[in-house]
Write a protein that holds these residues in place. Structure first.
Motif, PDB file in Angstrom:
ATOM      1  N   VAL A   1       0.839  -1.201   0.000  1.00 21.16           N
ATOM      2  CA  VAL A   1       0.000   0.000   0.000  1.00 21.16           C
ATOM      3  C   VAL A   1       0.875   1.252   0.000  1.00 21.16           C
ATOM      4  CG1 VAL A   1      -1.634   1.328   1.380  1.00 21.16           C
ATOM      5  CG2 VAL A   1      -1.971  -1.122   1.081  1.00 21.16           C
ATOM      6  N   LEU A   2       1.902   1.251   0.845  1.00 15.69           N
ATOM      7  CA  LEU A   2       2.813   2.398   0.880  1.00 15.69           C
ATOM      8  C   LEU A   2       3.479   2.593  -0.465  1.00 15.69           C
ATOM      9  CD1 LEU A   2       4.442   2.003   4.376  1.00 15.69           C
ATOM     10  CD2 LEU A   2       3.100   3.937   3.560  1.00 15.69           C
ATOM     11  N   GLY A   3       3.862   1.475  -1.072  1.00 16.69           N
ATOM     12  CA  GLY A   3       4.487   1.532  -2.385  1.00 16.69           C
ATOM     13  C   GLY A   3       3.559   2.137  -3.428  1.00 16.69           C
ATOM     14  N   LEU A   4       2.266   1.771  -3.345  1.00 18.35           N
ATOM     15  CA  LEU A   4       1.296   2.323  -4.303  1.00 18.35           C
ATOM     16  C   LEU A   4       1.215   3.839  -4.180  1.00 18.35           C
ATOM     17  CD1 LEU A   4      -1.760  -0.139  -4.201  1.00 18.35           C
ATOM     18  CD2 LEU A   4      -0.167   0.221  -6.067  1.00 18.35           C
ATOM     19  N   PHE A   5       1.193   4.330  -2.935  1.00 18.36           N
ATOM     20  CA  PHE A   5       1.148   5.785  -2.741  1.00 18.36           C
ATOM     21  C   PHE A   5       2.435   6.437  -3.240  1.00 18.36           C
ATOM     22  CE2 PHE A   5      -2.142   4.830   0.555  1.00 18.36           C
ATOM     23  CZ  PHE A   5      -3.135   5.611   0.015  1.00 18.36           C
TER      24      PHE A   5
ATOM     25  N   VAL B   1       4.652   5.374  -5.569  1.00 14.89           N
ATOM     26  CA  VAL B   1       4.788   5.384  -7.030  1.00 14.89           C
ATOM     27  C   VAL B   1       3.840   6.424  -7.632  1.00 14.89           C
ATOM     28  CG1 VAL B   1       4.431   4.019  -9.125  1.00 14.89           C
ATOM     29  CG2 VAL B   1       5.606   3.018  -7.175  1.00 14.89           C
ATOM     30  N   ALA B   2       2.628   6.532  -7.051  1.00 16.32           N
ATOM     31  CA  ALA B   2       1.653   7.479  -7.586  1.00 16.32           C
ATOM     32  C   ALA B   2       2.164   8.915  -7.504  1.00 16.32           C
ATOM     33  CB  ALA B   2       0.338   7.346  -6.833  1.00 16.32           C
TER      34      ALA B   2
ATOM     35  N   LEU C   1       4.944   9.901  -8.227  1.00 17.13           N
ATOM     36  CA  LEU C   1       5.848  10.175  -9.343  1.00 17.13           C
ATOM     37  C   LEU C   1       5.096  10.414 -10.654  1.00 17.13           C
ATOM     38  CD1 LEU C   1       8.455   7.342  -8.662  1.00 17.13           C
ATOM     39  CD2 LEU C   1       8.522   9.712  -7.889  1.00 17.13           C
ATOM     40  N   VAL C   2       3.796  10.116 -10.652  1.00 17.59           N
ATOM     41  CA  VAL C   2       3.024  10.266 -11.889  1.00 17.59           C
ATOM     42  C   VAL C   2       2.431  11.676 -11.927  1.00 17.59           C
ATOM     43  CG1 VAL C   2       1.034   9.421 -13.184  1.00 17.59           C
ATOM     44  CG2 VAL C   2       2.438   7.819 -11.892  1.00 17.59           C
ATOM     45  N   PRO C   3       2.928  12.539 -12.821  1.00 18.20           N
ATOM     46  CA  PRO C   3       2.365  13.889 -12.869  1.00 18.20           C
ATOM     47  C   PRO C   3       0.910  13.835 -13.338  1.00 18.20           C
ATOM     48  CG  PRO C   3       4.386  13.727 -14.178  1.00 18.20           C
ATOM     49  CD  PRO C   3       3.976  12.351 -13.824  1.00 18.20           C
TER      50      PRO C   3
END
Lengths: 306, 275
Positions: free
Chosen positions: B107-111, B113-114, B116-118
């Motif tokens: 879950v932390l990883g999902l937040f 990575v998100a 980094l997505v402009p």
């Protein structure tokens, strides 16, 4: 996903032991955030990759697969790859922005008269509405406008030109506007970082006879390394995703079309969702790649959140 | 610092020059806003207006631009999005920092990575989702997007919550408080500084946002401040004094806000960016 499977089991037994209850509890608190995150970030990214291999127009029920056609167009049609060159102007400008911000952050970190006034003035543009900034600079760059008048006063009257109409200079004018708008942000970030350096370090350096340049080079720069590298990430992804300034000021005319302006037109005016998605995927990959490289060069030890 | 005495003239000259560069473009727009049409055409941009009390342009801009509506729409979207961001963000941060559960790292990883997505990159596909929800051309579109794309606030909340000692929660739970009571009675009140930070950063971003309202709130009745101002571009292209007045109307609340909250804004931005 195992926890979701166990959820009904936990609900069926009301006198569940506390350990069982804990299993689904955190998901209850996380659900709104995760739901939004997945709906508005991950699903769009997934869909976008899918659309990018089709010739979808955004309306048809069917999406015809076209393989890599969209990507081939993005890289071969000048209209599409040219926008990367335009990003170059903003990227170069962001170096100027970082340099100016760093200079003022350093001098305003130490005793200066009217320090707070200058801080306020330098930071203020960052707070302004993008459309308002666009109009202010449209006015500034008009033929016979503010810039021309000031140049005239300074005896540089012969250097006036069509600041936004001449393709040779339009992007420089727009990138300049961007520097005006965002220097305040970099400035405040640097200022905050410099102020978190303990003052004893400067005192110790002074006792050792360090001059201002030495203090800058050996104390300030290493002390704010993280924030400088963060500024570079912001600069790169920022210069690739410029939209407001060129869209408001020139509408993308005279060679000022940026990636996002081009993607906006492709998707929402010409309804080529497939092609626009391919552009967006390319942009996303570039941003992720650059961030990855940056993380390799300057590892950020505070990334892990738990 | 004897060595810097020599540098002082350069230092102050550079500060004054920078101040002129920042203030001059704004000042000339202020001048233009008070000029009559004839006066605007006959004087240079750096000439101050003859009559500083000429509010005609402001009146035209205010009514023609339906600025009251713009401010109202912006305020509604701002209030709901901010409240929502704070609730969604603090709840998620509470889960992440106070519970141990499988898949937490995922879950932390999902937040992460998100972050980094402009947002602008995914807008083409996001539009289709918002459309399928039937939210295009309703204030709901801007609200869900401002809520859904905000990863930074969740970070700020998580970082801050880690500084609140868990022993406080445990003490309350021994006294019989439920998890939710702990969140509402202990965590939320202690989170005030982080909430203020998020409210400031997010508030500035929403007030200034152009792309999302321009794309999703096409109807003139849904104009926010940015799009109301942008509408002047076409029909008023030749009437700079009206555009200037409208620009000033949009900038004025920012000036007031900044003068009142200066210190908090600096701290908020710094805390937000360094996480």
């Amino acid at each position: 996903m195992t926890t979701t499977m166990q959820r009904p089991a936990a609900l069926r037994k009301p006198p569940a032991p506390p350990k069982r209850r804990k299993r689904w509890m955190p998901w209850l608190y996380l659900a709104p955030a995760l739901g939004l995150l997945i709906t508005f970030t991950y699903v769009p990214v997934g869909n976008m990759v899918y659309y990018s291999f089709t010739s979808w127009d955004g309306l048809d029920a069917t999406m015809d697969p076209v393989g890599l056609d969209n990507y081939v167009r993005v890289f071969t049609d000048e209209r599409y790859w040219r926008v990367f060159l335009v990003s170059g102007y903003y990227f170069v400008a962001s170096f100027a922005q970082i340099a100016i911000a760093l200079y003022f952050a350093v001098i305003l970190s130490f005793h200066t008269r009217f320090r707070n006034l200058f801080k306020g003035i330098l930071f203020f543009p960052y707070l302004l509405n993008g459309v308002a900034v666009g109009f202010v600079f449209l006015y500034l760059f008009q033929p016979g406008g503010t810039l021309d008048t000031v140049l005239g006063w300074a005896g540089l009257g012969e250097h006036t030109r069509y600041w936004l109409g001449d393709p040779d200079i339009a992007n420089i004018s727009l990138a300049g506007t961007s520097v005006w708008r965002f220097t305040g942000l970099s400035f405040v970030l640097f200022l905050g970082a410099i102020q978190s350096i303990p003052s004893e370090i400067y005192e110790a350096a002074e006792i050792d006879g360090a001059g201002d340049w030495h203090k800058f080079r050996h104390i300030i720069v290493p002390g704010i390394r993280r924030i400088i590298s963060l500024s570079f990430i912001l600069a790169i992804s920022g210069s690739l995703s410029v939209f407001d300034i060129p869209f408001i000021m020139t509408g993308g005319a005279n060679g000022t079309r940026t990636f996002v302006v081009q993607a906006y037109e492709t998707a929402f005016q010409f309804r080529q969702i497939g092609l626009a998605s391919a552009m967006a995927v390319v942009l996303l990959l570039v941003v992720l790649f650059v961030t990855w490289i940056q993380r390799r060069i300057v590892p950020d030890e505070e990334v892990t959140l738990s | 610092m004897k060595s810097s005495v020599m540098k002082n003239p350069i230092k102050y000259a550079s500060l004054i020059l920078a101040s002129i560069v920042v203030l001059l473009p704004l000042t000339v727009v202020l001048f233009a806003a008070f000029k009559t049409h004839a006066e605007y055409n006959s004087t240079g941009p750096l000439t101050p207006p003859r009559n500083w009390f000429n509010a005609d342009n402001f009146a035209t801009a205010w009514t023609e631009g339906r600025m009251l509506l713009g401010f109202w729409n912006t305020t509604v979207i701002l209030a709901i999005s901010l409240t929502g961001t704070i609730l969604v963000g603090t709840l998620a941060a509470y889960a992440v920092s106070r519970f141990e559960f499988p898949l937490k790292r995922l879950v932390l990883g999902l937040f992460l990575v998100a972050a980094l997505v402009p947002g602008v990159t995914t807008q083409v596909a996001t539009y289709q989702i918002v459309k399928s929800m039937g939210l295009v051309n309703t204030p709901g579109s801007a609200i869900v997007l401002f809520l859904g794309t905000d990863i930074i606030s969740i970070y700020i909340f998580i970082q801050f919550m880690q500084s609140i000692p868990p022993s406080l929660d445990q003490a309350a739970m021994i006294d019989g408080a439920t998890r939710f009571t702990v969140y509402r009675r202990i965590i939320l009140p202690l989170m005030k500084p982080a909430i203020a930070t998020v409210a400031i950063i997010k508030g500035i971003a929403i007030y200034n946002e152009f792309y999302i309202p321009f794309l999703y709130l096409r109807s003139p009745d849904l104009s926010v401040i940015s799009t109301a101002l942008f509408r002047f571009k076409g029909p008023y292209g030749a009437q700079w004094e009206t555009i200037a007045a409208c620009t000033m109307i949009v900038i004025l609340p920012t000036i007031v806000f900044f003068l009142l909250l200066q210190r908090f804004i600096y701290n908020g931005i710094t805390a937000g960016a360094t996480k």
